[in-house]
Design a protein around this motif. Structure first.
Motif, PDB file in Angstrom:
ATOM      1  N   GLY A 398      -1.269  11.115  -1.820  1.00  0.00           N
ATOM      2  CA  GLY A 398      -2.000  10.800  -0.598  1.00  0.00           C
ATOM      3  C   GLY A 398      -2.472   9.371  -0.498  1.00  0.00           C
ATOM      4  N   GLU A 399      -2.741   8.753  -1.626  1.00  0.00           N
ATOM      5  CA  GLU A 399      -3.262   7.383  -1.626  1.00  0.00           C
ATOM      6  C   GLU A 399      -3.115   6.853  -3.043  1.00  0.00           C
ATOM      7  N   PRO A 400      -3.270   5.541  -3.202  1.00  0.00           N
ATOM      8  CA  PRO A 400      -3.184   5.002  -4.565  1.00  0.00           C
ATOM      9  C   PRO A 400      -4.314   5.572  -5.422  1.00  0.00           C
ATOM     10  N   ASP A 422       2.055  10.831 -10.260  1.00  0.00           N
ATOM     11  CA  ASP A 422       1.436  10.152  -9.117  1.00  0.00           C
ATOM     12  C   ASP A 422       2.561  10.013  -8.099  1.00  0.00           C
ATOM     13  N   THR A 423       2.534  10.857  -7.088  1.00  0.00           N
ATOM     14  CA  THR A 423       3.694  11.011  -6.210  1.00  0.00           C
ATOM     15  C   THR A 423       3.511  10.278  -4.891  1.00  0.00           C
ATOM     16  N   TRP A 425       4.863   9.558  -1.212  1.00  0.00           N
ATOM     17  CA  TRP A 425       5.747  10.038  -0.146  1.00  0.00           C
ATOM     18  C   TRP A 425       4.974  10.077   1.150  1.00  0.00           C
ATOM     19  N   GLN A 426       5.578  10.577   2.206  1.00  0.00           N
ATOM     20  CA  GLN A 426       4.968  10.570   3.541  1.00  0.00           C
ATOM     21  C   GLN A 426       5.385  11.804   4.333  1.00  0.00           C
ATOM     22  N   THR A 427       4.670  12.040   5.409  1.00  0.00           N
ATOM     23  CA  THR A 427       5.052  13.097   6.346  1.00  0.00           C
ATOM     24  C   THR A 427       6.538  12.959   6.689  1.00  0.00           C
ATOM     25  N   ASP A 517       4.656   0.588   4.201  1.00  0.00           N
ATOM     26  CA  ASP A 517       3.733   0.448   3.074  1.00  0.00           C
ATOM     27  C   ASP A 517       4.050  -0.850   2.341  1.00  0.00           C
ATOM     28  N   ARG A 532      -0.888   0.867   3.444  1.00  0.00           N
ATOM     29  CA  ARG A 532      -0.222   0.650   4.728  1.00  0.00           C
ATOM     30  C   ARG A 532      -0.257  -0.811   5.145  1.00  0.00           C
ATOM     31  N   ASN A 538      -6.191   4.998   5.710  1.00  0.00           N
ATOM     32  CA  ASN A 538      -6.045   6.180   4.873  1.00  0.00           C
ATOM     33  C   ASN A 538      -7.417   6.596   4.361  1.00  0.00           C
ATOM     34  N   ARG A 543      -4.123  10.281   7.006  1.00  0.00           N
ATOM     35  CA  ARG A 543      -3.655   9.165   7.817  1.00  0.00           C
ATOM     36  C   ARG A 543      -4.295   9.162   9.187  1.00  0.00           C
TER      37      ARG A 543
HETATM   38  C1  6R9 Z   1       2.131  12.886   1.478  1.00  0.00           C
HETATM   39  C2  6R9 Z   1       1.252  12.113   2.384  1.00  0.00           C
HETATM   40  C3  6R9 Z   1       1.538   8.829   3.830  1.00  0.00           C
HETATM   41  C4  6R9 Z   1       0.894   7.536   3.355  1.00  0.00           C
HETATM   42  C5  6R9 Z   1       1.887   6.612   2.696  1.00  0.00           C
HETATM   43  C6  6R9 Z   1       0.987   5.833   1.757  1.00  0.00           C
HETATM   44  C7  6R9 Z   1      -0.039   6.848   1.303  1.00  0.00           C
HETATM   45  C8  6R9 Z   1       0.776   8.744  -0.166  1.00  0.00           C
HETATM   46  C9  6R9 Z   1       0.614   7.875  -2.147  1.00  0.00           C
HETATM   47  C10 6R9 Z   1       0.228   6.904  -1.205  1.00  0.00           C
HETATM   48  C11 6R9 Z   1      -0.140   5.375  -2.897  1.00  0.00           C
HETATM   49  C12 6R9 Z   1       0.588   7.510  -3.547  1.00  0.00           C
HETATM   50  N1  6R9 Z   1       0.324   7.486   0.029  1.00  0.00           N
HETATM   51  N2  6R9 Z   1       0.943   9.001  -1.467  1.00  0.00           N
HETATM   52  N3  6R9 Z   1      -0.147   5.663  -1.577  1.00  0.00           N
HETATM   53  N4  6R9 Z   1       0.206   6.252  -3.860  1.00  0.00           N
HETATM   54  N5  6R9 Z   1       0.913   8.378  -4.525  1.00  0.00           N
HETATM   55  O1  6R9 Z   1       0.176  11.694   1.993  1.00  0.00           O
HETATM   56  O2  6R9 Z   1       1.721  11.910   3.652  1.00  0.00           O
HETATM   57  O3  6R9 Z   1      -0.229  11.878   5.255  1.00  0.00           O
HETATM   58  O4  6R9 Z   1       2.049  11.014   5.902  1.00  0.00           O
HETATM   59  O5  6R9 Z   1       0.576   9.744   4.319  1.00  0.00           O
HETATM   60  O6  6R9 Z   1      -0.071   7.837   2.344  1.00  0.00           O
HETATM   61  O7  6R9 Z   1       0.368   4.799   2.458  1.00  0.00           O
HETATM   62  O8  6R9 Z   1       2.547   5.821   3.648  1.00  0.00           O
HETATM   63  P1  6R9 Z   1       1.007  11.175   4.859  1.00  0.00           P
END
Ligand code: 6R9
Length: 663
Positions: A398-400, A422-423, A425-427, A517, A532, A538, A543
């Motif tokens: 979801g975030e760093p 630490d995954t 990804w995005q919607t 990103d 972003r 975030n 988001r």
């Molecule tokens: C799955 C999800 C996507 C945005 C993405 C980025 C941030 C998500 C992260 C991360 C750093 C991670 N983000 N995972 N930043 N490390 N492991 O969160 O989807 O709600 O679409 O948000 O979240 O900025 O572009 P979504």
């Protein structure tokens, strides 16, 4: 108490501080679903056929003819002419394998002791009855059904019932406002809604139908609504109108019904998910049946190391993509037990999550950095009170994640015995793209890791050239993958503009996905995602579009202009800072501040609530009239400001700085 915590943190820090890298525990590697480092080369050499490995996790009614069709890029097609049904893959086939008595969903309610267990057989019955009821209501193949539900079992049941009859769902997070619901239903031309009377938040019943009704009043086309009775006698005594049906009555009428899963094309839409973008209008991200489902299943297996006999817990809300891919579709496609929790981590006590891990012998926990920072603040004694030895793997999304929170999670939750993924990804990506594989990769706190096998993620400069290790640039993905979005609902142009315009070269048919990103790359190709680079912020891993918030603020009478930026926040990662200019004759006082906060909550929801509202006479603007958001961010973060001489109105800066500090 506080002091002890700090001492312990200092010691932990001292011991772990030096340590920049961590190896996956031996005990984990031995049993990992993926443990051969050769997988990276194997995927690269066999691309795109490597993705058959994901497709093979599913049962197909008709085998596809081609793995990838790139002829109309970036409108890629995956598993061309393959046919399948997602509900069949998540339910029926496990029963056919004799696993009908195994648990599909462990539901843990907010009220302690309110729990429900659904075996795959139970899920089959519930989903079939609801699918039959949907049909009788007139829901046809390709009709979009909106769900505005909190974390109750009826949500995944309704999603799977839709999938069964080939009706795409569009889930709207229950914490979103009535306005947000109406916008999404209108945008998707959705004539059906599933919602509920209310739900519990920290012990109190909350009226949800009221909000749903308010949203429905704004939808101009005819709608039919199904209402789940969540609160029973503690409910609000709503009377349903002619367009509304009781969920319980509908399914009671269909007792024992069975609905043949509709055969869907691999490229048929499985669902829509709205997400925030740079403009005020949210984007309807379209995901497909074959590509999305296989990608969700593959990443759940490879990254979260889920096996059928596990009890796996993702603490996200199903109203976000994380819940779609990693509470519902990925885990159920693999036939595991997915735990679903209705409440918050600190109710009734701050050890609720650890109590659940202990009670259910949870094997994998997948949560967000914001939650981990809260656990840290509450103190190590809460997890220490519980036996967490069932845990085998931890994940974040979801975030760093800051290295300090990572190390705390590793020590106090994982007992230094669980790998952390630490995954990133995005919607839009449907599933994870950047993370270590837990049985293979060295972990580096704060850095997500290398791209997954088959994923061509790069860090480039503004010209699209790869940058040198150690530098920061923009993240791009240069090859397609099965879980990717196919388009924005009924808006192919915006799809191209938002994701493909920046770095592609259509003349040479080179298409590069831009996730918007920023990121940094290390010598070992590990990627640290910085955040972003568009006007999206975030907050606690959620988001939010600054434009959406700004338009809500400008809608409050007395407000002339507003600029919203994300400022650093210890717990939430980022928080909403609103800079507001009042109209002549209006005071920037407490009253107006409250109206602004209420306006934002009404338009979007409480998660978008401004942390600070700063009234100012002017906003810093460039000579061409653009608001300098970077500057406002630096002011919010009380950072050193760079050159402000390009501003049309440099004097405004110190005025705003003083107000932020004075607040
Ligand atoms: C799955 C999800 C996507 C945005 C993405 C980025 C941030 C998500 C992260 C991360 C750093 C991670 N983000 N995972 N930043 N490390 N492991 O969160 O989807 O709600 O679409 O948000 O979240 O900025 O572009 P979504």
């Amino acid at each position: 108490m506080e002091g002890d915590n700090e001492d312990e943190d200092v010691q932990l820090e001292a011991r772990l501080e030096e340590q920049d890298t961590f190896e996956p525990p031996e005990s984990f590697v031995e049993q990992a679903n993926v443990s051969d480092p050769g997988i990276y080369d194997e995927f690269e050499e066999n691309w795109p056929d490597c993705w058959e490995r994901a497709a093979n996790l599913l049962d197909w009614d008709e085998q596809y003819d081609q793995v990838l069709d790139e002829s109309d890029a970036p409108f890629y097609e995956w598993f061309v002419d393959g046919k399948l049904n997602a509900s069949y893959n998540c339910i029926d086939r496990h029963i056919e394998e004799g696993r009908g008595d195994e648990v599909a969903i462990e539901w843990v309610g907010e009220p302690v002791d309110e729990t429900w267990t659904y075996t795959y057989q139970d899920l089959y019955e519930e989903v079939n009855e609801l699918a039959a009821a949907f049909r009788e209501m007139g829901v046809g193949e390709d009709d979009v059904v909106t769900m505005y539900l909190p974390m109750i079992p009826e949500l995944p049941i309704a999603m799977l019932a839709c999938a069964r009859i080939g009706a795409p769902h569009s889930v709207v997070f229950a914490g979103f406002s009535a306005d947000a619901l109406a916008t999404r239903m209108k945008s998707a031309d959705s004539e059906y809604l599933v919602t509920c009377d209310g739900y519990y938040r920290r012990g109190d019943p909350l009226d949800h139908l009221d909000k749903a009704n308010e949203g429905l009043a704004d939808v101009d086309h005819d709608t039919t609504t199904v209402v789940v009775d969540r609160l029973g006698e503690e409910g609000f005594g709503h009377d349903l109108n002619d367009d509304q049906r009781e969920y319980a009555d509908l399914v009671a009428d269909q007792e024992g019904a069975e609905v043949e899963p509709v055969v869907r094309d691999a490229e048929d839409m499985l669902f829509l998910m709205y997400t925030s973008g740079t403009t005020g209008q949210p984007k309807g991200v379209k995901h497909t049946t074959g590509g999305y489902l296989s990608y969700a299943a593959w990443t759940t297996q490879a990254v979260l190391d889920v096996e059928p006999e596990d009890t796996y817990w993702c603490s996200a809300d199903i109203g976000w993509i994380t819940g779609h891919s990693y509470i519902v579709y990925g885990p159920l496609a693999l036939g595991t037990t997915s735990l679903m929790y209705e409440g918050t981590p600190d109710y009734p006590e701050k050890d609720r999550m650890w109590e659940i891990v202990e009670d259910y012998d949870v094997n994998q926990l997948y949560t967000a950095p914001t939650a981990i920072r809260a656990f840290m603040k509450w103190g190590k004694e809460y997890p220490a009170d519980h036996d967490l030895s069932s845990l085998r793997l931890l994940g974040t999304v979801g975030e760093p994640i800051n290295p300090r929170a990572w190390k705390w999670y590793y020590k106090h939750i994982g007992g230094e015995d669980c790998p952390i993924v630490d995954t990133w990804w995005q919607t839009e990506t449907g599933g994870m793209l950047i993370t270590t594989l837990p049985g293979i990769g060295t972990m580096k706190p704060g850095s997500a890791g290398p791209p997954l096998p088959g994923i061509d993620a790069r860090i480039v400069d503004t010209n699209g050239e790869r940058i040198q290790a150690g530098q920061a640039g923009y993240l791009t993905v240069d090859k397609p993958w099965p879980g990717m979005l196919r388009t924005l609902y009924k808006n192919d142009d915006r799809f191209i503009d938002e994701y493909w315009r920046e770095y592609s070269d259509p003349d040479s048919d080179k298409w590069v996905y831009f996730p918007e990103d920023g990121a940094k790359i290390d010598d070992d190709d590990y990627i640290t995602v910085l955040g972003r680079v568009d006007d999206v912020i975030n907050v606690s891993g959620h988001r939010l579009g600054t434009m959406e918030i700004e338009s809500a603020i400008v809608g409050v009478s007395g407000v002339a202009e507003a600029a919203v930026v994300g400022g650093d926040h210890e717990m939430k990662g980022e928080a909403v800072y609103a800079y507001v200019i009042t109209e002549d004759g209006y005071e920037g006082d407490e009253d107006l501040r409250e109206q602004i906060v209420a306006g934002v909550e009404d338009a979007i929801g409480p998660i978008a609530r401004p942390e600070q509202v700063v009234f100012t006479d002017e906003l810093p603007k460039t000579r061409s009239g653009k608001i300098m958001r970077r500057l406002l961010e630096d002011i919010a973060n009380e950072e050193e400001l760079g050159d402000t001489s390009t501003l049309r109105n440099p004097g405004v800066v110190s005025e705003i700085q003083q107000k932020v500090k004075g607040d």
